[in-house]
Motif scaffolding. Structure first.
Motif, short mmCIF file in Angstrom:
data_model
loop_
_atom_site.label_atom_id
_atom_site.label_comp_id
_atom_site.label_asym_id
_atom_site.label_seq_id
_atom_site.Cartn_x
_atom_site.Cartn_y
_atom_site.Cartn_z
N VAL A 1 0.88 -1.18 0.02
CA VAL A 1 0.03 0.02 0.00
C VAL A 1 0.94 1.15 0.09
O VAL A 1 0.72 2.33 -0.54
CB VAL A 1 -0.73 -0.05 1.29
CG1 VAL A 1 -1.77 1.24 1.16
CG2 VAL A 1 -1.94 -1.12 1.23
N VAL B 1 -9.30 1.45 -1.25
CA VAL B 1 -7.90 1.04 -0.90
C VAL B 1 -8.00 0.64 0.60
O VAL B 1 -7.75 -0.64 0.88
CB VAL B 1 -6.73 1.60 -1.23
CG1 VAL B 1 -5.53 1.23 -0.73
CG2 VAL B 1 -6.78 1.99 -2.56
N THR C 1 -7.36 -3.11 1.76
CA THR C 1 -6.36 -3.66 2.57
C THR C 1 -6.79 -4.24 3.80
O THR C 1 -6.19 -5.36 4.15
CB THR C 1 -5.50 -2.36 3.11
OG1 THR C 1 -5.09 -1.52 1.90
CG2 THR C 1 -4.39 -2.71 3.83
N TYR D 1 -6.52 -2.68 -7.36
CA TYR D 1 -6.78 -1.44 -6.28
C TYR D 1 -5.52 -0.59 -6.36
O TYR D 1 -5.82 0.69 -6.41
CB TYR D 1 -6.80 -1.86 -4.85
CG TYR D 1 -8.33 -2.72 -4.72
CD1 TYR D 1 -9.27 -1.99 -4.24
CD2 TYR D 1 -8.41 -4.00 -4.71
CE1 TYR D 1 -10.50 -2.73 -4.10
CE2 TYR D 1 -9.48 -4.72 -4.60
CZ TYR D 1 -10.53 -3.94 -4.16
OH TYR D 1 -11.82 -4.74 -4.18
N LEU D 2 -4.58 -0.90 -6.66
CA LEU D 2 -3.31 0.13 -6.21
C LEU D 2 -2.58 0.59 -7.70
O LEU D 2 -1.96 1.52 -7.70
CB LEU D 2 -2.12 -0.54 -5.55
CG LEU D 2 -2.76 -1.09 -4.14
CD1 LEU D 2 -1.72 -2.04 -3.45
CD2 LEU D 2 -3.11 -0.20 -3.22
#
Lengths: 100, 194
Positions: free
Chosen positions: A31, B57, B61, B192-193
């Protein structure tokens, strides 16, 4: 999987906890990387690299591929070969078409 | 008639049949998801109007953490059986099931948010691949939940009569479950990223 002593199995469970911590940390890293504002190429490469490490940890420890029979490895070699063909053949033909 | 090689290893493969069976099945699953990943890459590379809306996100996560945790509880359930601790097996497999439920609920919330923003599979190429891949993955989670619930409930009677065979059943369910986790590990950054 061959038979193990209870002590061996307890050791394995400790390893599972370490792998879990590593996977959680690598998720945070994944992330974090997405917020670095990298250009597409390096961003994809880095994200895939971290995902590959995470995937390898799951396969090696949770799916106990570190100590598996040869036949399973043989099945996986074929699988990886055909998987790569599945990814790169269509992409290669497409990129070739654009270049031509 | 007793089915051979449920517990003992076949001399030629060195494996009990269920284990070879699940690995061959997982190989076919790699090709199934591989086809979808390939389509995603091809569409993303080739679509001049590629558009990716903002997805949640933080929720994804959280779901990644939930699924990773469920993988640990699954492998601990199997380890508990190998340690002859049936009570712990039930505890860990119940935790796996509940974590799987949590994953599906969070995914449901995500879908709901996307629908409320008028994002449907028909909206664009990205949403089409997103719903196909996460939907298929969700179906796999659901399938795993059915098996985990069966092994926790009625299927666990086998522990009294054939404990080794039952332990093998939990092992191959775990292999499937870790594969489902593995697919998500790649879906998460891809959808997503990036």
């Amino acid at each position: 999987m061959t038979a193990h002593s209870p002590e061996d199995i307890r050791k394995e469970t400790r390893v599972y906890i370490f792998v879990f911590i590593a996977l959680a940390a690598l998720t945070v890293v994944t992330v974090g990387i997405s917020y670095l504002d990298l250009s597409t190429g390096p961003a994809v490469a880095l994200a895939l690299f971290v995902a590959l490490i995470k995937g390898s940890l799951v396969a090696a420890f949770f799916m106990h591929l570190l100590s598996e029979r040869k036949l399973i490895y043989a099945v996986l070699v074929f699988t990886v070969f055909f998987f790569l063909a599945l990814i790169f053949l269509p992409l290669g033909s497409f990129l070739n078409q654009v270049a031509g | 008639m007793e089915i051979p090689y449920n517990v003992e290893e076949r001399p030629d493969t060195g494996l009990y049949n269920g284990k070879l069976g699940i690995w061959l099945f997982l190989a076919s699953e790699v090709m199934l998801f591989g086809g979808l990943f390939s389509s995603y890459i091809l569409l993303r590379t080739g679509d001049p109007n590629w558009f990716k809306p903002e997805l949640s996100v933080p929720m994804a996560t959280l779901n990644t953490m939930v699924l990773i945790s469920s993988s640990v509880t699954m492998v601990m359930a199997w380890a508990s059986l190998r340690l002859q601790d049936f009570k712990k097996f039930r505890l860990f497999s119940a935790a796996t099931f509940l974590l799987a439920c949590a994953f599906m609920v969070i995914k449901g919330f995500e879908y709901n948010t996307e629908f409320s923003h008028h994002l449907y599979p028909s909206s664009n190429n990205f949403m089409a691949t997103y719903f196909t891949m996460t939907g298929l993955h969700g179906l796999h989670v659901l399938g795993g939940m059915v098996v985990i619930a069966y092994l926790w409930g009625p299927g666990s009677r086998m522990w009294k009569t054939e404990p080794e065979r039952f332990t093998n059943r939990v092992e191959i369910t775990g292999l499937y479950w870790h594969f489902v986790d593995l697919v998500w590990i790649f879906l998460f950054p891809a959808l997503y990223l990036l």
